[in-house]
Design an enzyme around this catalytic site. Sequence first.
Site, short mmCIF file in Angstrom:
data_model
loop_
_atom_site.label_atom_id
_atom_site.label_comp_id
_atom_site.label_asym_id
_atom_site.label_seq_id
_atom_site.Cartn_x
_atom_site.Cartn_y
_atom_site.Cartn_z
N THR A 1 -32.25 87.17 47.64
CA THR A 1 -32.56 88.32 46.61
C THR A 1 -33.60 88.36 45.64
OG1 THR A 1 -30.56 87.16 45.73
CG2 THR A 1 -30.40 88.99 47.19
N LYS B 1 -35.92 79.73 43.13
CA LYS B 1 -34.40 79.37 43.87
C LYS B 1 -34.16 78.16 43.66
CE LYS B 1 -36.72 80.67 47.44
NZ LYS B 1 -36.23 81.63 48.30
N ARG B 2 -32.78 78.21 43.36
CA ARG B 2 -32.36 76.66 43.94
C ARG B 2 -32.57 76.01 44.56
NH1 ARG B 2 -27.11 76.24 41.88
NH2 ARG B 2 -27.15 73.85 42.44
N LYS C 1 -36.97 90.72 44.36
CA LYS C 1 -37.35 90.68 43.13
C LYS C 1 -38.52 91.50 42.59
CE LYS C 1 -32.84 89.23 41.93
NZ LYS C 1 -31.95 87.97 41.11
N LYS D 1 -34.99 75.92 52.08
CA LYS D 1 -35.33 76.25 50.98
C LYS D 1 -36.83 76.12 51.98
CE LYS D 1 -31.52 78.75 48.64
NZ LYS D 1 -31.73 80.10 48.68
N HIS E 1 -21.12 84.54 53.07
CA HIS E 1 -23.14 84.52 52.19
C HIS E 1 -23.49 83.27 52.74
CE1 HIS E 1 -21.94 87.20 48.76
NE2 HIS E 1 -21.40 87.54 49.40
C1 26W Z 1 -18.42 75.99 48.11
C2 26W Z 1 -19.44 75.97 47.27
C3 26W Z 1 -20.08 77.03 47.55
C4 26W Z 1 -20.87 77.86 46.76
C5 26W Z 1 -21.83 78.60 46.92
C6 26W Z 1 -21.10 77.30 49.25
C7 26W Z 1 -21.76 78.08 48.94
C8 26W Z 1 -22.33 79.04 48.15
C9 26W Z 1 -22.86 80.25 48.04
C10 26W Z 1 -22.46 81.14 49.58
C11 26W Z 1 -24.01 79.98 47.81
C12 26W Z 1 -25.10 81.31 47.73
O1 26W Z 1 -25.29 81.87 47.11
N1 26W Z 1 -25.64 82.06 48.62
C13 26W Z 1 -26.22 83.03 48.92
O2 26W Z 1 -25.47 84.63 48.55
C14 26W Z 1 -26.64 84.88 48.96
C15 26W Z 1 -26.09 86.57 48.30
O3 26W Z 1 -25.94 87.11 49.87
C16 26W Z 1 -28.46 85.05 49.90
O4 26W Z 1 -28.17 86.06 49.65
C17 26W Z 1 -28.51 84.18 50.00
O5 26W Z 1 -29.61 83.88 51.02
C18 26W Z 1 -27.88 82.73 50.01
O6 26W Z 1 -28.03 81.43 50.36
#
Ligand code: 26W
Length: 823
Positions: A672, A564-565, A676, A570, A373
């Site tokens: 995503t 978004k975060r 929406k 971003k 992701h």
């Molecule tokens: C280890 C810490 C950590 C926690 C969460 C690292 C990375 C993440 C995720 C990968 C962050 C995340 O939510 N990624 C998002 O995933 C979405 C669903 O696929 C995508 O639409 C977003 O672009 C992506 O940033």
Amino acid sequence: MANKVSKSSTKELAENAAAYCEPCDSLGMAFSRHIRYWLSRDDDASTAVFYSLALSVKEQMLEAWRDTRSQDAQFDKKQVAYLSLEFLMGRALGNALLSLDLSDECRQALKEYSVTLEEVQEQEHDAGLGNGGLGRLAACFLDSCASMDLAVTGYGIRYEYGMFVQKIVDGYQQESPDKWLRSGNPWEVRVPVHNVTVPFFGRTESYVDRNGRRHVCWVDTHDVLAVAYDMPIPGYKNQRVNTLRLWKSEATDEFDLDEFNQGDYAEAVARKNLAEQITMVLYPNDSSENGKELRLRQQYFLSSASLQDLLRTWVKKFGTDFSQFGVKNAIQLNDTHPSIAVPELMRLLIDEYLLEWDEAWAITTSTMAYTNHTLLPEALERWSVRMFSYMLPRILDIIYEINARYMDAVAHQWPGNSQKLAEMSIIEEGHDPHIRMAYLAIVASFSVNGVAGLHTQLLKSGLFKDFYQLWPEKFNNKTNGVTPRRWLAYCNPRLSALLTKQLGEGWVTDLSQLRKIEGCVDNKTFVKQWQEVKQANKQELAAMVKQQCGVDFDPAMMFDVQVKRIHEYKRQLLNILHVIHLYHRILQGDTQNMVPRCVLIGGKAAPGYAMAKTIIKLANNVAHMVNSDPLVRPFLRFAFLPNYNVSAMEKICPGTDLSEQISTAGKEASGTGNMKFMMNGALTIGTLDGANIEMLEEVGEDNFFLFGLNAEQVAQTRQNYRPADIVSASPALSAVMELLTSGHFNLIEPGIFEHIINAILSPYDQWMTAADFDDYCAVQQKVGLAYQDQKYWTQMSIRNTAASGRFSSDVTIAGYRDEIWRV
Ligand code: 26W
């Protein structure tokens, strides 16, 4: 066993009995039964109504839930386990009413209580068991799987504290705990029969059996009890109810007898508390790993409990012949977070069920599939070998063995290339060796997928290039999607009604049908109704902004939204710079052709991410200046919405005109939120990044506001990036930077935005905010012009909704089903 039952509290037994009994009542009758009890407690009336209603609705699902379980077991269907550290479910009531078609019955039942269904729904606490995109994707997938009649179980953690609650104090983010379970969770069912124990610490011993075979025992472990809490996942009007199984950690009943006998009774009990800590809190980091021991414990706890659950079900049905396990099961790893499931499955098969390595490996590699992701290198999980060696010694052994065998394959492909071996090794050597979890996941999975076309391309050509060379057949793309039930049918009842009037109800489960409304863009009545829907939704959003931020948003103005975060990639900062640019123009009297706008930004910053927190502060300070100037107000309003979450988005996306998807190209895996907004008829201003590219393809360039460098140009420009020159060459950006450096937005707090200013001007600015600024402003100007022609704008809005069918998570899940899970 009898012992265990007697230890359960009577409350628990009663709850479970109720949960598994036959639903003999209608919704209305069940509701009157519950409300009598709840009103007799001293809850306030609307809380009582919510709990009574939720429990009644759950009861309506019980029969179908039980039937789903028994049918799936009977018909020998392939089962999919979706393993995820995050499920960002939001509220469940509205979704359940929609899926079970109970809304009318429900309004009927509420008639006597002088409270509306909407008011009751507001009582439900969001299940915020996720950070952002990845967690919400898992929730959308569960909805699609149930609605498409797939036997998919979600496995996750029942965090006591979900995503923190964000407050804004003097413009700064303040975090407070989200005790979402405080008043109980009416949807969950505690199911102690599924309890398993998960080992930690201890050491390994080996012995040779009578047949000369070597075995390893993991001994002196500290075991933690995993207790299953099931949540129902109803499919859309199809009688299927799938399960989200969330594990809670508890102490086992075993005491450390040695300590006890030495008189350290309190110590022994205190150690039991450690077990309960595992599932206490969700880590609020997205996109940067921090190597905390407790987080690794969470990952192993989830992985082990879920696999034991799967194997136990298997053995009950098929005995200890696992040869068909991979044919009948698929395990989807939601990012690397649960990838420790790989060595854990090997351990269970070899140590507990006595399979040979090769058999166990064949089963593991035919079962595991991994979804990536993120492209951000800082988000790739690496765990210290040292930590592993004391926390999970047996697992470490297995990882080493996997690596040794896999290194042989690498050596075969690249003979004599020791650098390749080092680069591709699962173990990153050095004075403090680490385990590369993504590599472990790739090596053991039969499928590796990215979440949008560009993202998958970049994985193949960049991050995982060598692996793509070694195993091209593993790699595939599955562009993300969002569920049209929550993100259109439920959250936008006005637009849904209009669509259903025009098309019938079929679009709810086949979103491609929305294409047909393209034919209505010249239908005056339809266009007018579309505008009326948007206006009404904007009024609701404006009311929320007023209530949460105290800022007046005027529905006659354009609503320009980025939620978004908060992360540098971003580029909320780019958005804020544009607001400052407009503000400056207004102060200069340069308002010709300026369309009045209301800009909304919302999102949480990871508590340890200082720059993201400063960006929030900047947004709030700029908002304060903008909103308090009577000269500016007619043209511009700006608000930062606190505590952005799933429920907030349900109000935001229907009321948005312009959706901001402005990440540095090549950084956002998919996005995503963008989908929406599109579904709800917002237009997008965006870069060629993530799924924006596919959205643009679907809707056409005339209905999308594209700007900025593409991923290739970003990489090119980076070679010789001189932001200071860009600023000098751009009068607009110079003016903005001047306002910032003058301290105009922080008169009483000098210097607080230094880091931001320096970041923009740094040749190493990874996010290249300055590079895209002028083009962004130019395209924003075009947006304004387009908005002035309301008929034309509405036609584009209709075309966006019409083209959003491909971004239904049903389409995505059909891809997983046919090309990965093969069910
Ligand atoms: C280890 C810490 C950590 C926690 C969460 C690292 C990375 C993440 C995720 C990968 C962050 C995340 O939510 N990624 C998002 O995933 C979405 C669903 O696929 C995508 O639409 C977003 O672009 C992506 O940033």
